[in-house]
Design an enzyme around this catalytic site. Sequence first.
Site, PDB file in Angstrom:
ATOM      1  CB  SER A  58      -0.862   0.000   1.271  1.00 12.84           C
ATOM      2  OG  SER A  58      -1.420   1.278   1.516  1.00 12.84           O
ATOM      3  CE1 TYR A 109      -3.759  -2.377   4.819  1.00  6.13           C
ATOM      4  CE2 TYR A 109      -3.006  -0.102   4.642  1.00  6.13           C
ATOM      5  CZ  TYR A 109      -3.452  -1.270   4.048  1.00  6.13           C
ATOM      6  OH  TYR A 109      -3.573  -1.323   2.679  1.00  6.13           O
TER       7      TYR A 109
END
Length: 266
Positions: free
Chosen positions: A144, A157
């Site tokens: 990401s 995350y």
Amino acid sequence: MSDRYDQVAIVTGADSGIGKATAVLLAEQGFEVGITYHGDRDGAEETAELIRGLGRAPAVRQHDLTDPVAAAAVVDELAEELGGLGVLVNNAGTGSAEPLVDMSYERWRSVVAVDLDGPFLCAQRAARRMIASGRGGRIVNVTSVHEEHPRVGSGPYCAAKGGLRMMSRVLALELAEHGITVNTVAPGEIATPMTGQEDVPPRTGSRPGYPIPRPGDAREVAAVVAFLASPAASYVTGSSVFVDGGLGLMGPQAAGALDSGDWRSG
């Protein structure tokens, strides 16, 4: 680098979004494909049906990365069923939306298990098979933009994606002599169910704060993954490719344009 690796790919989290688009594109490019899903069996079967329509016979497995040790065994199961393994795409993941000071250790561990422990164990299984085959291979880890850029409420995350980036670099060093490349693909906002959007072409102009003013399409990410999975990428290893429409370039520029502190609440 070898380009003789097995034309068999495993794509985790291929029931929707980036994983689905990647699995279908790899099938179009000649791979036999193994797909995994966590809870959306119907979505996985829809992906499998699209692949069957291309004249291939996909293999499907349920894959719960909250128990990463057990889940990693699926890599070997799919490789046995499909007759080899040349490409692993670690795409499955989860997120969080809670300040770190309020987060329980159990929640922290559940996100890190899915987003870091699981990809490590799956990559380890895949690499062992690729080394044993002597034909090389490709490992592509979908991270990401948050492998590099922090976000309020996404502590585990971001930590996991950043860890996956560095793990991929270490693996790239360790596996290069075996003809195995390891890279990460770092998407920005992509119009998928995970971001609360449908798998439809994003509308241009809908994100005025992005240099390319729209979310990305899952197929745009899949195209980069497929390149890194191909023989053409034989000299690319240890790299992170950002597919974010320039979003990551906007730090100081965007900060200067904000006129409120709403970002502090995520």
